[in-house]
Design an enzyme around this catalytic site. Sequence first.
Site, PDB file in Angstrom:
ATOM      1  N   LYS A 180     -38.671   3.420  28.934  1.00  0.00           N
ATOM      2  CA  LYS A 180     -39.996   3.701  28.376  1.00  0.00           C
ATOM      3  C   LYS A 180     -40.155   3.117  26.974  1.00  0.00           C
ATOM      4  O   LYS A 180     -41.156   2.487  26.669  1.00  0.00           O
ATOM      5  CB  LYS A 180     -40.257   5.222  28.300  1.00  0.00           C
ATOM      6  CG  LYS A 180     -40.062   5.960  29.609  1.00  0.00           C
ATOM      7  CD  LYS A 180     -40.348   7.445  29.476  1.00  0.00           C
ATOM      8  CE  LYS A 180     -39.465   8.193  28.503  1.00  0.00           C
ATOM      9  NZ  LYS A 180     -38.046   8.342  28.920  1.00  0.00           N
ATOM     10  N   ARG A 208     -42.924  16.596  27.385  1.00  0.00           N
ATOM     11  CA  ARG A 208     -41.688  16.778  28.152  1.00  0.00           C
ATOM     12  C   ARG A 208     -41.629  18.142  28.817  1.00  0.00           C
ATOM     13  O   ARG A 208     -40.681  18.428  29.526  1.00  0.00           O
ATOM     14  CB  ARG A 208     -40.498  16.649  27.205  1.00  0.00           C
ATOM     15  CG  ARG A 208     -39.769  15.288  27.304  1.00  0.00           C
ATOM     16  CD  ARG A 208     -38.746  15.293  26.196  1.00  0.00           C
ATOM     17  NE  ARG A 208     -37.597  14.485  26.357  1.00  0.00           N
ATOM     18  CZ  ARG A 208     -37.404  13.317  25.732  1.00  0.00           C
ATOM     19  NH1 ARG A 208     -38.351  12.794  24.997  1.00  0.00           N
ATOM     20  NH2 ARG A 208     -36.270  12.673  25.872  1.00  0.00           N
ATOM     21  N   ARG A 212     -26.667   1.411  25.341  1.00  0.00           N
ATOM     22  CA  ARG A 212     -27.737   1.275  24.337  1.00  0.00           C
ATOM     23  C   ARG A 212     -27.177   1.256  22.918  1.00  0.00           C
ATOM     24  O   ARG A 212     -26.269   2.014  22.576  1.00  0.00           O
ATOM     25  CB  ARG A 212     -28.723   2.435  24.467  1.00  0.00           C
ATOM     26  CG  ARG A 212     -29.743   2.456  23.334  1.00  0.00           C
ATOM     27  CD  ARG A 212     -30.967   3.221  23.651  1.00  0.00           C
ATOM     28  NE  ARG A 212     -30.722   4.624  23.916  1.00  0.00           N
ATOM     29  CZ  ARG A 212     -31.650   5.440  24.399  1.00  0.00           C
ATOM     30  NH1 ARG A 212     -32.853   4.988  24.682  1.00  0.00           N
ATOM     31  NH2 ARG A 212     -31.379   6.707  24.619  1.00  0.00           N
ATOM     32  N   ARG A 226     -26.246   6.039  19.549  1.00  0.00           N
ATOM     33  CA  ARG A 226     -26.760   7.381  19.285  1.00  0.00           C
ATOM     34  C   ARG A 226     -25.739   8.429  19.732  1.00  0.00           C
ATOM     35  O   ARG A 226     -25.113   8.271  20.776  1.00  0.00           O
ATOM     36  CB  ARG A 226     -28.071   7.602  20.055  1.00  0.00           C
ATOM     37  CG  ARG A 226     -29.272   6.984  19.375  1.00  0.00           C
ATOM     38  CD  ARG A 226     -30.503   6.957  20.237  1.00  0.00           C
ATOM     39  NE  ARG A 226     -30.784   8.172  21.001  1.00  0.00           N
ATOM     40  CZ  ARG A 226     -31.877   8.344  21.740  1.00  0.00           C
ATOM     41  NH1 ARG A 226     -32.796   7.389  21.800  1.00  0.00           N
ATOM     42  NH2 ARG A 226     -32.061   9.452  22.416  1.00  0.00           N
ATOM     43  N   ARG A 265     -28.750  15.787  29.186  1.00  0.00           N
ATOM     44  CA  ARG A 265     -30.137  15.319  29.030  1.00  0.00           C
ATOM     45  C   ARG A 265     -30.786  15.106  30.391  1.00  0.00           C
ATOM     46  O   ARG A 265     -31.973  15.369  30.571  1.00  0.00           O
ATOM     47  CB  ARG A 265     -30.175  14.036  28.200  1.00  0.00           C
ATOM     48  CG  ARG A 265     -29.905  14.306  26.722  1.00  0.00           C
ATOM     49  CD  ARG A 265     -29.528  13.050  25.987  1.00  0.00           C
ATOM     50  NE  ARG A 265     -30.626  12.130  25.844  1.00  0.00           N
ATOM     51  CZ  ARG A 265     -30.471  10.820  25.641  1.00  0.00           C
ATOM     52  NH1 ARG A 265     -29.259  10.295  25.556  1.00  0.00           N
ATOM     53  NH2 ARG A 265     -31.511  10.046  25.514  1.00  0.00           N
TER      54      ARG A 265
END
Length: 218
Positions: free
Chosen positions: A13, A88, A127, A160, A171
């Site tokens: 996203k 969310r 990432r 992260r 998550r």
Amino acid sequence: MRVVLLGPPGAGKGTQASVLIKKYKALHLSTGDLLREAVKLGTAVGKEAKTYMDRGELVPDEIVARMITDKLRSAPTQNGFLLDGFPRTGKQAEILDAALAELSLPLELVIYFETGAATILSRLTGRRVCRQCGANYHVVNIPPKKAGVCDACGGELYQRTDDQEATIKNRIEVYNRQTKELIDYYQAKGLLKKVSGDLEVEQLFGIVSGVLKSAGLV
Ligand code: AMP
């Protein structure tokens, strides 16, 4: 365009949002980015949010909803907005509906990034993010020109804390428990369009642009 990008973590996203806003100039509002900025600045909100973010839990609805509604009221929305990572929960979706009704800026489209578990895991573990400007990279799919250095600003790339494997698992569970229900919520409103989050950046961008064009938003 007044659009929500919906999907699990690692669906792409944020990457799509940054390509889309370059082309279409809409406002990109990512609650994850806003929260990370607050953490970096050490604000009261940032300090509270960090305890949830590090565990992969959701930050309380009131905090994120206030962040987004404040932005929607104050930032330029004449070219529309792309919401990324918000809402969310059902509660956040209701708060958003009320705020947009008050501003006479109703949502026009929700793009749902349907994404397989293998894609999610490989995207999140690979990432890397720029400490300075927040740009996203991937060690294999979107590598920077020089390892560990941001192409855009020369900042240092880092992983992260919540992209470690144990937190990723949580998550995904949180997404399934609290966010997935929004698919039905927006489907019932006739706003939902589904795309495949498994596709690579360029191909997915072509499809998302096509969806925006068919909806008459670009
Ligand atoms: P993201 O960058 O969208 O993956 O978000 C990173 C983390 O920020 C999430 O795991 C949550 O802890 C928090 N967060 C981001 N957006 C929201 C939201 N809409 N509601 C609650 N927490 C959020």
